[in-house]
Design a protein around this motif. Structure first.
Motif, PDB file in Angstrom:
ATOM      1  N   LEU A  34      79.119  26.367  41.600  1.00  0.00           N
ATOM      2  CA  LEU A  34      77.909  26.887  40.955  1.00  0.00           C
ATOM      3  C   LEU A  34      77.736  26.293  39.564  1.00  0.00           C
ATOM      4  O   LEU A  34      76.613  25.934  39.167  1.00  0.00           O
ATOM      5  N   ALA A  35      78.841  26.165  38.839  1.00  0.00           N
ATOM      6  CA  ALA A  35      78.772  25.558  37.508  1.00  0.00           C
ATOM      7  C   ALA A  35      78.316  24.105  37.602  1.00  0.00           C
ATOM      8  O   ALA A  35      77.528  23.638  36.769  1.00  0.00           O
ATOM      9  N   GLY A  36      78.805  23.390  38.619  1.00  0.00           N
ATOM     10  CA  GLY A  36      78.383  22.005  38.803  1.00  0.00           C
ATOM     11  C   GLY A  36      76.901  21.892  39.111  1.00  0.00           C
ATOM     12  O   GLY A  36      76.209  21.014  38.585  1.00  0.00           O
ATOM     13  N   VAL A  37      76.405  22.784  39.958  1.00  0.00           N
ATOM     14  CA  VAL A  37      74.978  22.777  40.300  1.00  0.00           C
ATOM     15  C   VAL A  37      74.137  23.082  39.065  1.00  0.00           C
ATOM     16  O   VAL A  37      73.117  22.424  38.807  1.00  0.00           O
ATOM     17  N   MET A  38      74.561  24.074  38.292  1.00  0.00           N
ATOM     18  CA  MET A  38      73.809  24.426  37.088  1.00  0.00           C
ATOM     19  C   MET A  38      73.836  23.282  36.070  1.00  0.00           C
ATOM     20  O   MET A  38      72.837  23.021  35.382  1.00  0.00           O
ATOM     21  N   LEU A  39      74.973  22.590  35.982  1.00  0.00           N
ATOM     22  CA  LEU A  39      75.071  21.450  35.065  1.00  0.00           C
ATOM     23  C   LEU A  39      74.118  20.344  35.498  1.00  0.00           C
ATOM     24  O   LEU A  39      73.424  19.744  34.664  1.00  0.00           O
TER      25      LEU A  39
END
Length: 276
Positions: A34-39
């Motif tokens: 999720l953090a990667g997608v948001m980044l």
């Protein structure tokens, strides 16, 4: 995350593996994803640019570019209504991207920081592009002026993506379903092994010889080599699919289908080892 890293700090054989540890690991991986997608969405929104010349309209983000020849543009409208589902909703957090379809069957490629109802929708043939320039009125006026000048170069419409950001690959519904099922099966295999791991003997029979006797006793942690091998195979096929998709979408789909078969194969192999 810190507690999980503490639990896994010792030798493999001493890890307290059970269903609860597996659940924590899945949660941690989910949060990282999720953090990667948001980044990615944040970077895409910050680098999103629109430009026009007398030949075409260009949408740029993170080294990728969509090209819309001005000669193909039929009309420009303010907002649109599209058929939504949970995937479209997930792709609408912060930065609106991906494909959606209108009630009359037109595919809209979204490259906008505003909801579809507030975006400019540019229709070009059977497809459309949603954008969100700061000054929409001024943008439309400039685009119309460029169109009146006439094109001096023939452009090929399409989306040119940066390396490994294969837009059509991730938008392919067959590939997305295969990837989802492959991921679920791999997680189920990991989870099933983690659940029964505390009941396994410290040494397991890793393979049998021709007369059925144990050829090797191995630490029980080795049972996880099977789902790990299945996951690595799926990752290899994913990378291969990304590389070949533009030349052969069918080959890319077959690779992902092979990954699905590999998960089933390793699940059967795991059952065989545990029953040995």
């Amino acid at each position: 995350m810190f507690r999980l890293s503490t639990l896994l700090s010792g030798p493999f054989e001493q890890w307290p593996i059970d269903s609860w540890l597996f659940a924590q690991a899945v949660l941690a991986l989910g949060l990282l994803a999720l953090a990667g997608v948001m980044l990615y969405r944040t970077a895409a929104a910050l680098t999103l640019r629109y430009s026009i010349d007398r030949n075409g309209l260009y949408i740029q983000w993170l080294g990728s570019r969509a090209i819309i020849p001005l000669t193909l543009i039929d009309r420009i409208e303010q907002g649109a209504l599209a058929i939504g589902d949970w995937r479209a909703a997930l792709a609408s957090i912060g930065y609106f991207h991906g494909r959606v379809q209108t009630l009359d069957g037109v595919v809209i490629h979204r490259f906008t920081t505003r909801p579809l109802a507030e975006a400019l929708v540019i229709y070009a043939g059977n497809e459309a592009y949603a954008i969100s320039p700061t000054d929409q009125t001024g943008f439309v006026q400039e685009l119309e002026q460029r169109r009146r000048l006439g094109a001096i170069q023939q452009l090929t419409p399409g989306i040119e993506v940066a390396r490994f950001f294969v837009y059509d690959f991730w938008a392919d519904p067959v590939i997305r379903q295969l990837l989802l099922v492959t991921l679920v099966l791999n997680l189920l295999l990991f989870g099933a092994i983690a659940a029964i791991y505390p009941t396994l003997p410290l040494q397991i029979e890793w393979r049998g010889d021709q007369i059925g006797a144990a050829a090797e006793l191995a630490p029980r942690i080795r049972i996880f080599f099977l789902p790990v091998a299945a996951a690595l195979t799926a990752l290899f096929n994913l990378i291969g699919g990304l590389i070949v998709y533009r030349r052969s979408p069918l080959a890319a789909r077959l690779w992902q289908g092979f990954s699905l078969g590999v998960q089933l194969f390793f699940a059967i192999a795991t059952i065989a080892v545990l029953r040995a």
